[in-house]
Design a protein around this motif. Structure first.
Motif, PDB file in Angstrom:
ATOM      1  N   VAL A 198       0.900  -1.246  -0.019  1.00 55.19           N
ATOM      2  CA  VAL A 198       0.024  -0.049  -0.122  1.00 55.19           C
ATOM      3  C   VAL A 198       0.748   1.357  -0.012  1.00 55.19           C
ATOM      4  CG1 VAL A 198      -1.880  -0.906   1.378  1.00 55.19           C
ATOM      5  CG2 VAL A 198      -0.188   0.153   2.566  1.00 55.19           C
ATOM      6  N   GLY A 199       0.279   2.271  -0.203  1.00 52.98           N
ATOM      7  CA  GLY A 199       0.852   3.651  -0.138  1.00 52.98           C
ATOM      8  C   GLY A 199      -0.189   4.709   0.196  1.00 52.98           C
ATOM      9  N   ILE A 200       0.336   5.438   0.623  1.00 54.57           N
ATOM     10  CA  ILE A 200      -0.477   6.821   1.000  1.00 54.57           C
ATOM     11  C   ILE A 200       0.138   8.218   0.501  1.00 54.57           C
ATOM     12  CG2 ILE A 200      -1.349   8.312   2.987  1.00 54.57           C
ATOM     13  CD1 ILE A 200      -1.673   5.853   4.897  1.00 54.57           C
ATOM     14  N   MET A 201      -0.659   9.046  -0.099  1.00 57.08           N
ATOM     15  CA  MET A 201      -0.261  10.277  -0.375  1.00 57.08           C
ATOM     16  C   MET A 201      -1.100  11.010   0.672  1.00 57.08           C
ATOM     17  SD  MET A 201      -1.182  12.292  -3.734  1.00 57.08           S
ATOM     18  CE  MET A 201      -0.087  12.003  -4.926  1.00 57.08           C
ATOM     19  N   LEU A 202      -0.375  12.026   1.563  1.00 53.24           N
ATOM     20  CA  LEU A 202      -0.874  12.422   2.559  1.00 53.24           C
ATOM     21  C   LEU A 202      -0.842  14.200   2.441  1.00 53.24           C
ATOM     22  CD1 LEU A 202      -2.105  12.095   5.527  1.00 53.24           C
ATOM     23  CD2 LEU A 202       0.602  12.446   6.481  1.00 53.24           C
ATOM     24  N   LEU A 203      -1.835  14.588   2.219  1.00 54.53           N
ATOM     25  CA  LEU A 203      -1.803  16.117   2.058  1.00 54.53           C
ATOM     26  C   LEU A 203      -1.969  16.953   3.559  1.00 54.53           C
ATOM     27  CD1 LEU A 203      -4.531  16.212  -0.952  1.00 54.53           C
ATOM     28  CD2 LEU A 203      -2.104  16.176  -1.103  1.00 54.53           C
ATOM     29  N   ARG A 251      -9.494   9.846   5.451  1.00 58.07           N
ATOM     30  CA  ARG A 251      -9.462   9.341   3.815  1.00 58.07           C
ATOM     31  C   ARG A 251     -10.132   9.966   3.143  1.00 58.07           C
ATOM     32  NH1 ARG A 251     -10.740   2.794   3.914  1.00 58.07           N
ATOM     33  NH2 ARG A 251     -10.625   2.414   1.438  1.00 58.07           N
ATOM     34  N   ILE A 252      -9.500  10.579   2.128  1.00 57.88           N
ATOM     35  CA  ILE A 252     -10.357  11.283   0.988  1.00 57.88           C
ATOM     36  C   ILE A 252     -10.645  10.519  -0.129  1.00 57.88           C
ATOM     37  CG2 ILE A 252     -10.016  13.190  -0.705  1.00 57.88           C
ATOM     38  CD1 ILE A 252      -7.706  14.178   1.101  1.00 57.88           C
ATOM     39  N   TRP A 293      -3.207   2.531  -3.484  1.00 56.22           N
ATOM     40  CA  TRP A 293      -2.796   3.749  -2.932  1.00 56.22           C
ATOM     41  C   TRP A 293      -4.188   4.490  -2.504  1.00 56.22           C
ATOM     42  CZ3 TRP A 293       1.487   6.534  -2.403  1.00 56.22           C
ATOM     43  CH2 TRP A 293       2.807   5.807  -2.668  1.00 56.22           C
ATOM     44  N   PHE A 294      -3.963   5.295  -1.216  1.00 53.24           N
ATOM     45  CA  PHE A 294      -4.917   6.271  -0.580  1.00 53.24           C
ATOM     46  C   PHE A 294      -4.543   7.588  -0.627  1.00 53.24           C
ATOM     47  CE2 PHE A 294      -4.983   1.800   0.914  1.00 53.24           C
ATOM     48  CZ  PHE A 294      -6.183   1.299   0.886  1.00 53.24           C
TER      49      PHE A 294
END
Length: 156
Positions: free
Chosen positions: A11-16, A69-70, A101-102
């Motif tokens: 998994v991966g997270i794009m965190l804004l 979570r968007i 991916w999240f």
């Protein structure tokens, strides 16, 4: 995408942050100036979102209650390891990773980030504009990062 047993599931997270910048960390084990978003492998019996939250906390110290979570990427994305790395990583078992991916929003403060975790993976971190991500990551992950940026453009 067809299932391929030669890819490690992850998994991966794009965190804004509030300014729509993306969290990246500089890996401890890479001598180049390589930055990446949090990611990791799925443990047996674990679900992708559960893994994403666990990996994020293990790598950044950010607890799950500070993450919203968007969106989820609609397909699993793959990258291939270069031949010279395949025998060095994951015991030579995988030719790359296939990841869920999240896209998430960080709800905390700078002080909530702590990369001095039990098993640190990063030696520094920063927030960057999304469009700079492909230039910061190792070359073999650039296309994956470009796909994420293109797909989530409306949020960035």
């Amino acid at each position: 995408m067809a299932k391929d047993e030669n890819y490690r599931r992850g998994v991966g997270i794009m965190l804004l942050n509030a300014d729509k910048q993306v969290w990246v960390g500089k890996r401890i084990d890479n001598t180049d100036e390589a930055w990446q978003m949090p990611q990791g492998g799925i443990d047996p019996g674990e679900q992708p979102w559960e893994t994403a939250l666990r990996e994020l906390e293990e790598e950044t110290g950010i607890p799950q209650y500070l993450v919203e979570r968007i969106a989820d990427h609609p397909e699993r994305l793959r990258y291939d390891l270069p031949e010279e790395l395949r025998h060095k990583l994951w015991g030579g078992k995988w030719k790359g990773q296939e990841q869920d991916w999240f896209l998430c929003r960080f709800l905390g403060r700078q002080s909530d980030v702590n990369i001095a975790t039990k098993h640190p993976e990063f030696d520094s971190w920063k927030w960057v504009p999304a469009h700079t991500l492909p230039d910061l990551i190792v070359p073999f992950k650039r296309d994956l990062y470009r796909r994420l940026i293109e797909h989530w453009d409306e949020y960035l």
